[in-house]
Design a protein around this motif. Sequence first.
Motif, PDB file in Angstrom:
ATOM      1  N   GLU A  63       0.293   1.332  -3.120  1.00 13.56           N
ATOM      2  CA  GLU A  63      -0.905   0.718  -3.704  1.00 13.56           C
ATOM      3  C   GLU A  63      -0.537  -0.294  -4.791  1.00 13.56           C
ATOM      4  O   GLU A  63      -1.147  -1.367  -4.900  1.00 13.56           O
ATOM      5  CB  GLU A  63      -1.810   1.800  -4.308  1.00 13.56           C
ATOM      6  CG  GLU A  63      -2.393   2.766  -3.289  1.00 13.56           C
ATOM      7  CD  GLU A  63      -1.457   3.941  -3.025  1.00 13.56           C
ATOM      8  OE1 GLU A  63      -0.300   3.891  -3.499  1.00 13.56           O
ATOM      9  OE2 GLU A  63      -1.882   4.896  -2.347  1.00 13.56           O
TER      10      GLU A  63
ATOM     11  N   ARG B 154       2.302  -1.944  -4.979  1.00  8.86           N
ATOM     12  CA  ARG B 154       2.891  -3.118  -4.328  1.00  8.86           C
ATOM     13  C   ARG B 154       1.811  -4.063  -3.816  1.00  8.86           C
ATOM     14  O   ARG B 154       1.908  -5.277  -3.979  1.00  8.86           O
ATOM     15  CB  ARG B 154       3.797  -2.656  -3.182  1.00  8.86           C
ATOM     16  CG  ARG B 154       5.272  -2.625  -3.549  1.00  8.86           C
ATOM     17  CD  ARG B 154       6.117  -2.258  -2.378  1.00  8.86           C
ATOM     18  NE  ARG B 154       6.416  -0.822  -2.391  1.00  8.86           N
ATOM     19  CZ  ARG B 154       6.981  -0.189  -1.390  1.00  8.86           C
ATOM     20  NH1 ARG B 154       7.281  -0.823  -0.288  1.00  8.86           N
ATOM     21  NH2 ARG B 154       7.240   1.096  -1.482  1.00  8.86           N
ATOM     22  N   TRP B 155       0.794  -3.502  -3.186  1.00  3.93           N
ATOM     23  CA  TRP B 155      -0.290  -4.344  -2.673  1.00  3.93           C
ATOM     24  C   TRP B 155      -1.060  -5.003  -3.823  1.00  3.93           C
ATOM     25  O   TRP B 155      -1.548  -6.121  -3.684  1.00  3.93           O
ATOM     26  CB  TRP B 155      -1.235  -3.507  -1.806  1.00  3.93           C
ATOM     27  CG  TRP B 155      -0.735  -3.358  -0.396  1.00  3.93           C
ATOM     28  CD1 TRP B 155      -0.262  -2.221   0.195  1.00  3.93           C
ATOM     29  CD2 TRP B 155      -0.645  -4.389   0.585  1.00  3.93           C
ATOM     30  NE1 TRP B 155       0.130  -2.478   1.480  1.00  3.93           N
ATOM     31  CE2 TRP B 155      -0.107  -3.806   1.746  1.00  3.93           C
ATOM     32  CE3 TRP B 155      -0.950  -5.742   0.585  1.00  3.93           C
ATOM     33  CZ2 TRP B 155       0.125  -4.532   2.910  1.00  3.93           C
ATOM     34  CZ3 TRP B 155      -0.724  -6.472   1.738  1.00  3.93           C
ATOM     35  CH2 TRP B 155      -0.194  -5.877   2.882  1.00  3.93           C
TER      36      TRP B 155
ATOM     37  N   VAL C  58       0.826  -7.988  -4.687  1.00  5.56           N
ATOM     38  CA  VAL C  58       0.659  -9.014  -3.634  1.00  5.56           C
ATOM     39  C   VAL C  58      -0.645  -9.774  -3.844  1.00  5.56           C
ATOM     40  O   VAL C  58      -0.699 -11.006  -3.766  1.00  5.56           O
ATOM     41  CB  VAL C  58       0.702  -8.370  -2.235  1.00  5.56           C
ATOM     42  CG1 VAL C  58       0.287  -9.392  -1.170  1.00  5.56           C
ATOM     43  CG2 VAL C  58       2.104  -7.849  -1.937  1.00  5.56           C
TER      44      VAL C  58
END
Length: 303
Positions: free
Chosen positions: A7, A9-10, A13
């Motif tokens: 979560e 990491r996203w 992004v």
Amino acid sequence: MRRIRPETRWAYVFLLPWLIGLLVFQLGPMVASLVLSFTDFDLIGDPEFVGLGNYARMAQDPKVLRAVGNTVYYTALHVPLSIALALALALMLNRITGRAAGVFRTIFYLPSMTPYVAVGVLFLFLLNGQAGMVNQFLGLFGIEGPQWTTDPDWILPGIVLMSLWNLGSTTIILFAALRNVPRELTEAAMIDGAGRWQRFRSITLPMISSAVFFVVIINTISALQMFDQVYAMFFGNQVAQQSHGDAALFYVAYLFQQAFQFLHMGYASALAWVLFLVILVITLIQVKVGNRLVYYEAEEHAG
């Protein structure tokens, strides 16, 4: 990176486009303008390092003093007037119930959607000394209206009057704060015999003080950067600019002239950084003073 949750990491992004935009379109140009503020740069030749020359030039430039005076005058009138009127409108909205409430909220907010340039052009006609609707309205009461757009003594008051058109955002913020005032406090004060003004001063105003504090800071920053409407009204053509002289010269308008009319990019960058520092200092002072006056409900519960 393996220890970072998927979560998180996203989240990085999705934040990446904003971070790239922040670096490329905000922080990057800010650093570049800081460097340019120590140079003499006209967009044609190479920048020539002049040290603190641009800042020393500001101290000797009479137009800077005039622009600062006009901006301070406008800010001193605009901020208290806009907040007082917005609070009055918010109190009116808070008394309206039913379907009409949504309609009036939309009506009060709609002026905020109008482009600033369009507002400037609109008020150029409304404040016309001969045929403007403002003077025609004053004429109904036997008052001879001034030359709002040509008389140097009335140009700044006219600009302040124009600025009161756009109160939608401030009104909605204060209205939201009023909706969060506990009804039981007001009812208890009414039972104790407190009048309307006493309830407003002792209950309503302290409970919405954080919102008032916020709009004071935001409106002050906005007023110090006043540009769009003034430039559309008084700097759109050479004839209009010569008719008012420096009576409508605001700090950001003078900065714009130096940068894009005279191509003094180094000097304009120095003007921009001085404005940034002034706004920063004023905001810090407001925060320092405001923290002593503002009521925070969370802190009250924590105590």
